[in-house]
Design a protein around this motif. Structure first.
Motif, PDB file in Angstrom:
ATOM      1  N   ILE A 215      -1.714 -29.503 -35.821  1.00  0.00           N
ATOM      2  CA  ILE A 215      -2.006 -29.580 -37.347  1.00  0.00           C
ATOM      3  C   ILE A 215      -2.952 -31.040 -37.683  1.00  0.00           C
ATOM      4  O   ILE A 215      -2.319 -31.986 -37.252  1.00  0.00           O
ATOM      5  N   ASP A 216      -4.009 -30.410 -38.066  1.00  0.00           N
ATOM      6  CA  ASP A 216      -5.060 -31.851 -38.266  1.00  0.00           C
ATOM      7  C   ASP A 216      -4.983 -32.281 -39.754  1.00  0.00           C
ATOM      8  O   ASP A 216      -5.432 -33.262 -39.976  1.00  0.00           O
ATOM      9  N   GLY A 217      -4.481 -31.490 -40.573  1.00  0.00           N
ATOM     10  CA  GLY A 217      -4.622 -31.919 -41.900  1.00  0.00           C
ATOM     11  C   GLY A 217      -3.495 -31.180 -42.766  1.00  0.00           C
ATOM     12  O   GLY A 217      -3.165 -29.979 -42.550  1.00  0.00           O
ATOM     13  N   LEU A 218      -3.246 -31.569 -44.030  1.00  0.00           N
ATOM     14  CA  LEU A 218      -2.305 -31.123 -44.866  1.00  0.00           C
ATOM     15  C   LEU A 218      -2.795 -31.577 -46.423  1.00  0.00           C
ATOM     16  O   LEU A 218      -2.886 -32.491 -46.525  1.00  0.00           O
ATOM     17  N   ALA A 219      -2.907 -30.403 -47.216  1.00  0.00           N
ATOM     18  CA  ALA A 219      -3.256 -30.615 -48.351  1.00  0.00           C
ATOM     19  C   ALA A 219      -2.149 -30.174 -49.417  1.00  0.00           C
ATOM     20  O   ALA A 219      -1.836 -28.969 -49.393  1.00  0.00           O
TER      21      ALA A 219
ATOM     22  N   LEU B  80       4.744 -34.371 -40.353  1.00  0.00           N
ATOM     23  CA  LEU B  80       4.282 -35.752 -39.666  1.00  0.00           C
ATOM     24  C   LEU B  80       4.058 -35.692 -38.242  1.00  0.00           C
ATOM     25  O   LEU B  80       3.096 -36.392 -37.682  1.00  0.00           O
ATOM     26  N   ALA B  81       5.178 -35.263 -37.464  1.00  0.00           N
ATOM     27  CA  ALA B  81       4.915 -35.288 -36.076  1.00  0.00           C
ATOM     28  C   ALA B  81       3.773 -34.851 -35.379  1.00  0.00           C
ATOM     29  O   ALA B  81       3.259 -35.376 -34.496  1.00  0.00           O
TER      30      ALA B  81
ATOM     31  N   ALA C   1      -3.565 -37.684 -35.055  1.00  0.00           N
ATOM     32  CA  ALA C   1      -4.162 -38.543 -36.028  1.00  0.00           C
ATOM     33  C   ALA C   1      -4.686 -37.960 -37.185  1.00  0.00           C
ATOM     34  O   ALA C   1      -6.008 -38.114 -37.449  1.00  0.00           O
ATOM     35  N   GLY C   2      -4.225 -37.199 -37.828  1.00  0.00           N
ATOM     36  CA  GLY C   2      -4.381 -36.269 -38.929  1.00  0.00           C
ATOM     37  C   GLY C   2      -4.477 -36.942 -40.197  1.00  0.00           C
ATOM     38  O   GLY C   2      -4.323 -38.120 -40.513  1.00  0.00           O
TER      39      GLY C   2
ATOM     40  N   ASN D  61      -2.538 -44.031 -37.110  1.00  0.00           N
ATOM     41  CA  ASN D  61      -3.923 -43.596 -37.425  1.00  0.00           C
ATOM     42  C   ASN D  61      -3.766 -42.330 -38.108  1.00  0.00           C
ATOM     43  O   ASN D  61      -4.789 -41.309 -38.321  1.00  0.00           O
ATOM     44  N   VAL D  62      -2.874 -42.223 -38.833  1.00  0.00           N
ATOM     45  CA  VAL D  62      -2.619 -40.999 -39.891  1.00  0.00           C
ATOM     46  C   VAL D  62      -3.147 -41.612 -41.466  1.00  0.00           C
ATOM     47  O   VAL D  62      -2.591 -42.459 -41.735  1.00  0.00           O
TER      48      VAL D  62
END
Length: 228
Positions: A76-80, A118-119, A125-126, A168-169
């Protein structure tokens, strides 16, 4: 090269106007997109998968769906975090339950999704982008429960950004004013729609904040208010 080429992006609140627009924009920027909503998701497109019936106020249910996404897509690279809601009522005439309702659908949904993702985001580094509100910084009559909950989203954003710096998140929030949706036009028929922010414009900002171009930005609460 598109902003989100090769990225796996999760969008909560996928059924709503902004959520559906965000999905379309993120797909156009090269992402694989997973949409989550409690309601039935009708959106269909290549590189998109929808998960309906997801109760993001339930931590266990949220964790389970994010674990399924991580296993299937490998990352998972991104969460909106777009899931949320609004109510207008004065303190004098309103219901005490409205405060709890707004907290649960605006703050608890975002915190549960962030925790569950989160994990995977640490591994990639998302990036996380939350939907706050301009009204959280200066509220008005009748906006108490909503504005208070969106202020909670702002503080969640700032706190989690500090927590995630060493991983780095990046964690940021946008603070829109009135979004130009059919529902808002119906509720405010005499307003000047020309100054409102469109779902497309807001989604463009969200995609930028989920991209590598936003690597230097974390802990920011970014007004996206058009000309309101």
């Amino acid at each position: 090269m598109a902003l989100l080429d090769g990225k796996v992006i999760v969008v909560t609140g996928a059924k709503g106007n902004l959520g559906a627009t965000m999905i379309s924009v993120a797909l156009g920027e090269g992402a694989t997109v997973i949409g989550l909503d409690y309601a039935q998701i009708d959106f269909q497109a290549d590189n998109f998968e929808g998960f309906s019936g997801v109760d993001l106020t339930n931590a266990d249910a949220t964790h389970a769906v994010f674990a399924q996404i991580s296993e299937k897509y490998g990352r998972i690279d991104g969460l909106a975090n777009i899931a949320g809601g609004f109510c207008w009522e004065t303190l004098a005439d309103g219901e005490p339950s409205s405060w709890d309702k707004m907290f649960r659908i605006n703050v608890v949904t975002a915190s549960n999704a962030c925790r569950a993702a989160l994990a995977a985001l640490i591994k990639s580094a998302g990036k996380i982008v939350n939907i706050g509100a301009a009204g959280a910084t200066k509220s008005g009559a009748g906006f108490g429960p909503y504005a208070a909950s969106k202020a909670g989203v702002a503080k969640l954003t700032e706190s989690l950004a500090e927590e995630c710096k060493s991983h780095n998140v990046c964690v940021n929030a946008v603070l829109p004013s009135v979004i130009d949706t059919p529902l808002n036009r119906s509720d405010m028929p005499d307003a000047d729609f020309s100054g409102w922010v469109s779902p497309q414009q807001l989604s463009d900002v969200l995609c930028f904040l989920l991209s590598a171009k936003a690597d230097p930005i974390t802990g920011a609460l970014i007004p996206v208010t058009g000309r309101v």
